[in-house]
Design a protein around this motif. Structure first.
Motif, PDB file in Angstrom:
ATOM      1  N   LEU A   8      19.194  32.069 -24.743  1.00  0.00           N
ATOM      2  CA  LEU A   8      18.459  33.340 -24.761  1.00  0.00           C
ATOM      3  C   LEU A   8      18.878  34.225 -23.594  1.00  0.00           C
ATOM      4  O   LEU A   8      19.305  35.370 -23.792  1.00  0.00           O
ATOM      5  CB  LEU A   8      16.959  33.049 -24.684  1.00  0.00           C
TER       6      LEU A   8
ATOM      7  N   ASP B 137      14.755  41.506 -27.629  1.00  0.00           N
ATOM      8  CA  ASP B 137      14.171  40.382 -28.362  1.00  0.00           C
ATOM      9  C   ASP B 137      14.854  40.136 -29.701  1.00  0.00           C
ATOM     10  O   ASP B 137      14.992  38.982 -30.118  1.00  0.00           O
ATOM     11  CB  ASP B 137      12.676  40.618 -28.571  1.00  0.00           C
TER      12      ASP B 137
ATOM     13  N   ASN C 113       7.751  40.153 -32.828  1.00  0.00           N
ATOM     14  CA  ASN C 113       6.823  39.932 -31.724  1.00  0.00           C
ATOM     15  C   ASN C 113       6.741  41.102 -30.745  1.00  0.00           C
ATOM     16  O   ASN C 113       5.844  41.162 -29.918  1.00  0.00           O
ATOM     17  CB  ASN C 113       7.187  38.635 -30.996  1.00  0.00           C
ATOM     18  N   THR C 114       7.667  42.062 -30.857  1.00  0.00           N
ATOM     19  CA  THR C 114       7.687  43.147 -29.870  1.00  0.00           C
ATOM     20  C   THR C 114       6.505  44.097 -29.991  1.00  0.00           C
ATOM     21  O   THR C 114       6.196  44.813 -29.039  1.00  0.00           O
ATOM     22  CB  THR C 114       8.992  43.972 -29.966  1.00  0.00           C
TER      23      THR C 114
ATOM     24  N   TYR D 249      18.230  32.322 -29.343  1.00  0.00           N
ATOM     25  CA  TYR D 249      17.242  31.345 -28.875  1.00  0.00           C
ATOM     26  C   TYR D 249      16.899  30.339 -29.967  1.00  0.00           C
ATOM     27  O   TYR D 249      17.047  29.119 -29.798  1.00  0.00           O
ATOM     28  CB  TYR D 249      16.005  32.125 -28.449  1.00  0.00           C
TER      29      TYR D 249
ATOM     30  N   GLY E 107      12.033  37.628 -33.233  1.00  0.00           N
ATOM     31  CA  GLY E 107      12.045  38.389 -31.995  1.00  0.00           C
ATOM     32  C   GLY E 107      11.590  39.821 -32.183  1.00  0.00           C
ATOM     33  O   GLY E 107      10.775  40.342 -31.409  1.00  0.00           O
TER      34      GLY E 107
ATOM     35  N   GLN F 126       6.026  35.085 -33.009  1.00  0.00           N
ATOM     36  CA  GLN F 126       7.417  34.607 -33.074  1.00  0.00           C
ATOM     37  C   GLN F 126       7.551  33.441 -34.038  1.00  0.00           C
ATOM     38  O   GLN F 126       8.375  33.454 -34.955  1.00  0.00           O
ATOM     39  CB  GLN F 126       7.893  34.150 -31.699  1.00  0.00           C
TER      40      GLN F 126
ATOM     41  N   TYR G 159      16.346  36.483 -29.272  1.00  0.00           N
ATOM     42  CA  TYR G 159      15.663  35.409 -29.991  1.00  0.00           C
ATOM     43  C   TYR G 159      16.465  34.931 -31.192  1.00  0.00           C
ATOM     44  O   TYR G 159      16.222  33.828 -31.693  1.00  0.00           O
ATOM     45  CB  TYR G 159      14.252  35.847 -30.385  1.00  0.00           C
TER      46      TYR G 159
END
Length: 303
Positions: free
Chosen positions: A214, A169, A115-116, A176, A112, A79, A173
């Motif tokens: 988030l 995400d 990172n998945t 976020y 986001g 991330q 994110y």
């Protein structure tokens, strides 16, 4: 030979991610169990926590922790690595000016989504471990769980719920990191100095607010993701055919309340876990960078 900026981003992200797991895991297991339990199983998150403590002891709150400790450390590392890369990319395009809100959101969304690739299977394995019965145990740890998921349904079994994870995400994110970075920008404009001059207490506060941003943007999607990841791997026994089908069936069965299960522990967890994540990341970057690190949001007034 010193560390490159990307290496620093990844290392500091790992520190932040592991800190997030240690602080937030007890709240997370209560959230997942409430989200995925049959209606009426728990009267409240506190009831869930009380039963967990009674039946499984204090260590029950850290059930399945090895997977998130390693995996979420890697996720948060990715991330922050992707976030910092995206911020540098946008800063290069706009001539080093302060990043706009849309650029900050896009940077967070990229982080986001990136990172998945790790978050999807890690969270799936964690949720399977968190929700398995004490007896008989279905999985003897994360690796055993991963092997059995793969044996049952191949790579699709390990990555079950991946589409929902990407949607969650990418969307979440964005908000976020937008919230955190915008608050940091505002702090620097108001107080002067540089990013490294911001006290940890402010980083903690901004991280806590970012956590609320988030979850406010994605909580119903997170509920759907949890339901999909605890659904049967056997197509003949599967309750939900897709994200849309899960939304429809949850709404028909429980209405809007079906999308708020586990919300209380999430809101309690969020300021502690997310605040600690950003404080750990910022402090790690300062240690590796001798008090200075590259964050392309604002021109450094000390430069």
């Amino acid at each position: 030979m010193g560390l490159s900026q990307t290496q620093k981003d990844l290392i500091a992200g790992s520190v932040g991610g592991m800190t997030q797991v240690i602080v937030g895991q007890p709240f997370d297991i209560v959230k997942v169990r409430v989200q995925t339990a049959a209606p009426g199983t728990f009267s409240s998150p506190l009831d869930c926590a009380t039963k967990l403590l009674k039946n499984e002891g204090p260590l029950g709150f850290y059930k399945g922790t090895l997977t998130p400790l390693l995996g979420i450390g890697a996720c948060v590392s990715i991330q922050f690595g992707a976030l910092e890369w995206a911020k540098r990319f946008f800063a290069g395009r706009n001539g080093g000016k302060e990043l706009s809100l849309s650029e900050l959101y896009a940077s967070g969304a990229i982080a986001g989504a990136a990172n998945t690739i790790v978050a999807g299977p890690v969270e799936h394995i964690r949720i399977r471990l968190q929700t398995q019965p004490s007896t008989p145990r279905l999985y003897n740890g994360p690796l055993d769980c991963a092997r059995k998921l793969y044996a049952q349904n191949g790579i699709a079994g390990v990555f079950k719920g991946q589409g929902a994870t990407i949607v969650r995400d990418g969307l979440g994110y964005g908000f976020y990191f937008l919230a955190y970075e915008a608050l940091v920008q505002r702090h620097i404009r108001k107080n002067g100095g540089s990013r490294e001059d911001i006290a940890p207490l402010w980083s903690l506060s901004y991280g806590a607010l970012a956590g609320y941003a988030l979850w406010a943007s994605i909580y119903p999607i997170d509920v759907v993701k949890s339901k999909l990841q605890t659904d049967s791997l056997d197509p003949a026994k599967r309750v939900y055919a897709s994200m849309a089908d899960c939304f429809r069936k949850t709404w028909r069965a429980q209405g809007w309340r079906g999308f708020t299960g586990g919300l209380e522990p999430t809101l309690i967890r969020s300021p502690f876990a997310n605040g600690a994540t950003f404080v750990a990341f910022e402090l790690a970057m300062r240690v590796m960078g001798n008090g200075k690190h590259e964050h392309p949001m604002l021109p450094d007034p000390t430069a």
